[in-house]
Motif scaffolding. Sequence first.
Motif, short mmCIF file in Angstrom:
data_model
loop_
_atom_site.label_atom_id
_atom_site.label_comp_id
_atom_site.label_asym_id
_atom_site.label_seq_id
_atom_site.Cartn_x
_atom_site.Cartn_y
_atom_site.Cartn_z
N ALA A 218 -0.64 -3.62 -0.48
CA ALA A 218 0.37 -4.59 -0.93
C ALA A 218 1.72 -4.24 -0.33
O ALA A 218 1.80 -3.92 0.85
CB ALA A 218 0.38 -4.65 -2.46
N ASP A 219 2.78 -4.30 -1.11
CA ASP A 219 4.13 -3.98 -0.63
C ASP A 219 4.25 -2.47 -0.44
O ASP A 219 4.08 -1.69 -1.38
CB ASP A 219 5.19 -4.51 -1.60
CG ASP A 219 4.90 -4.16 -3.05
OD1 ASP A 219 3.71 -4.06 -3.42
OD2 ASP A 219 5.86 -3.92 -3.80
N LYS A 220 4.54 -2.07 0.80
CA LYS A 220 4.47 -0.65 1.15
C LYS A 220 5.53 0.23 0.46
O LYS A 220 5.27 1.40 0.21
CB LYS A 220 4.53 -0.46 2.67
CG LYS A 220 3.57 -1.37 3.47
CD LYS A 220 2.16 -1.37 2.95
CE LYS A 220 1.29 -2.39 3.70
NZ LYS A 220 0.01 -2.70 3.03
N PRO A 221 6.74 -0.31 0.14
CA PRO A 221 7.70 0.55 -0.57
C PRO A 221 7.14 1.09 -1.89
O PRO A 221 7.55 2.16 -2.35
CB PRO A 221 8.90 -0.38 -0.81
CG PRO A 221 8.82 -1.38 0.31
CD PRO A 221 7.34 -1.61 0.51
N ASN A 222 6.20 0.36 -2.50
CA ASN A 222 5.62 0.82 -3.76
C ASN A 222 4.38 1.70 -3.57
O ASN A 222 3.73 2.07 -4.56
CB ASN A 222 5.25 -0.38 -4.64
CG ASN A 222 6.44 -0.88 -5.44
OD1 ASN A 222 7.26 -0.08 -5.91
ND2 ASN A 222 6.54 -2.18 -5.60
N ASN A 223 4.04 2.06 -2.33
CA ASN A 223 2.83 2.86 -2.12
C ASN A 223 2.79 4.16 -2.94
O ASN A 223 1.74 4.49 -3.48
CB ASN A 223 2.66 3.19 -0.63
CG ASN A 223 1.69 2.24 0.05
OD1 ASN A 223 1.50 1.11 -0.41
ND2 ASN A 223 1.08 2.68 1.13
N PRO A 224 3.92 4.89 -3.05
CA PRO A 224 3.84 6.12 -3.85
C PRO A 224 3.46 5.81 -5.30
O PRO A 224 2.64 6.52 -5.90
CB PRO A 224 5.25 6.71 -3.74
CG PRO A 224 5.82 6.14 -2.48
CD PRO A 224 5.24 4.75 -2.38
N ALA A 225 4.05 4.75 -5.86
CA ALA A 225 3.72 4.37 -7.25
C ALA A 225 2.27 3.91 -7.35
O ALA A 225 1.57 4.21 -8.33
CB ALA A 225 4.66 3.27 -7.72
N TYR A 226 1.79 3.20 -6.33
CA TYR A 226 0.39 2.76 -6.36
C TYR A 226 -0.56 3.95 -6.30
O TYR A 226 -1.63 3.94 -6.92
CB TYR A 226 0.10 1.78 -5.22
CG TYR A 226 0.88 0.48 -5.34
CD1 TYR A 226 1.25 -0.02 -6.58
CD2 TYR A 226 1.24 -0.25 -4.21
CE1 TYR A 226 1.97 -1.20 -6.70
CE2 TYR A 226 1.96 -1.44 -4.32
CZ TYR A 226 2.32 -1.91 -5.57
OH TYR A 226 3.03 -3.08 -5.67
N LEU A 227 -0.17 4.99 -5.57
CA LEU A 227 -1.02 6.18 -5.53
C LEU A 227 -1.08 6.85 -6.90
O LEU A 227 -2.15 7.30 -7.33
CB LEU A 227 -0.53 7.16 -4.45
CG LEU A 227 -1.42 8.38 -4.26
CD1 LEU A 227 -2.83 7.98 -3.83
CD2 LEU A 227 -0.82 9.34 -3.25
N GLU A 228 0.06 6.89 -7.61
CA GLU A 228 0.04 7.45 -8.97
C GLU A 228 -0.95 6.68 -9.84
O GLU A 228 -1.75 7.26 -10.56
CB GLU A 228 1.42 7.35 -9.64
CG GLU A 228 2.52 8.16 -9.00
CD GLU A 228 2.16 9.62 -8.81
OE1 GLU A 228 1.44 10.20 -9.64
OE2 GLU A 228 2.59 10.17 -7.78
N TRP A 229 -0.89 5.35 -9.75
CA TRP A 229 -1.80 4.53 -10.55
C TRP A 229 -3.25 4.72 -10.11
O TRP A 229 -4.16 4.78 -10.94
CB TRP A 229 -1.39 3.05 -10.51
CG TRP A 229 -0.36 2.78 -11.54
CD1 TRP A 229 0.97 2.56 -11.35
CD2 TRP A 229 -0.57 2.79 -12.96
NE1 TRP A 229 1.59 2.41 -12.56
CE2 TRP A 229 0.68 2.54 -13.57
CE3 TRP A 229 -1.69 2.97 -13.78
CZ2 TRP A 229 0.83 2.48 -14.95
CZ3 TRP A 229 -1.53 2.90 -15.16
CH2 TRP A 229 -0.29 2.66 -15.73
N ALA A 230 -3.45 4.83 -8.82
CA ALA A 230 -4.81 5.03 -8.32
C ALA A 230 -5.39 6.33 -8.91
O ALA A 230 -6.55 6.37 -9.33
CB ALA A 230 -4.82 5.08 -6.79
N LEU A 231 -4.56 7.37 -8.96
CA LEU A 231 -5.03 8.64 -9.53
C LEU A 231 -5.36 8.47 -11.02
O LEU A 231 -6.38 8.96 -11.50
CB LEU A 231 -3.99 9.74 -9.33
CG LEU A 231 -3.94 10.29 -7.90
CD1 LEU A 231 -2.63 11.02 -7.64
CD2 LEU A 231 -5.14 11.21 -7.63
N LYS A 232 -4.52 7.73 -11.72
CA LYS A 232 -4.74 7.51 -13.17
C LYS A 232 -6.02 6.73 -13.41
O LYS A 232 -6.70 6.93 -14.42
CB LYS A 232 -3.60 6.68 -13.78
CG LYS A 232 -2.38 7.47 -14.13
CD LYS A 232 -1.48 6.65 -15.07
CE LYS A 232 -0.14 7.31 -15.26
NZ LYS A 232 0.88 6.88 -14.29
#
Length: 219
Positions: free
Chosen positions: A137-151
């Motif tokens: 999706a929107d790449k600026p949020n990739n770090p946050a998406y990785l946190e969610w992916a881990l959760k």
Amino acid sequence: MKNEWALVDEYIVDRLLPPDPVMDSVLSANAAAGLPAIDVAPNQGKLLHIFARMVNARRVLEIGTLGGYSTIWLARALPSDGIVVTLESDPGHARVAQSNLQAAGLIDAVDLRIGPALETLPKLADEPAFDLIFIDADKPNNPAYLEWALKLSRPGTVIIGDNVVRGGKIKDATDQDPSIQGVRQFYDRMSGEPRLTATAVQTVGSKGWDGFSIAIVNG
Ligand code: SAH
Ligand code: DHB
Ligand code: MG
């Protein structure tokens, strides 16, 4: 004139991807609706499909639906009781995706949730873990998406990130583009995360020079 990469992609698709009227009509419907042609390339879509089958995925999470092209590749990999949950913030994109999924006969295999992913992801926290997660999706949020992916994962969950090379821009620490910075932080977050074993692969082809990351959640 098409470059060599695009011509080789044509060769690969000609040899290994049989004619696929459903996928063709998805791409025409996307173009007719004015969606940007930023879907994964056909051979990469098929790679996602193969990854999903390799891990016997039953629950797949996709962040960034667009017109549902990658969604359909993933949904086709599922057993009959499987599901792709796909998150899309743009209601216009979501409408096109719903229509494409309907035409593909996969509407029951996909749960499309409309809204900014950072608002829809928390609602998945009480569901069973996902087997495969595709971040696109929107790449600026990739770090946050990785946190969610881990959760939202379990040991063995595979986490794939699209567009992690961007024509080589990714190697430039001074690039001020928030998308580049987001993807660089995504790399940093993966590299510092003991729960992940991660790598990334560059790709060339019909969509130019880019790449994807792939990580597995450790036991
Ligand atoms: N996975 C698709 C391509 C996705 S393009 C394919 O390969 O076929 C990226 C999509 O992410 C766009 O449709 C865009 O609207 C969506 N997007 C952008 N920001 C978002 C956000 N905050 N939450 C959810 N989706 C978002
Ligand atoms: C862009 C986004 C994508 O997900 C992609 O595969 C290619 C390009 C973009 O926003 O430019
Ligand atoms: Mg992408």
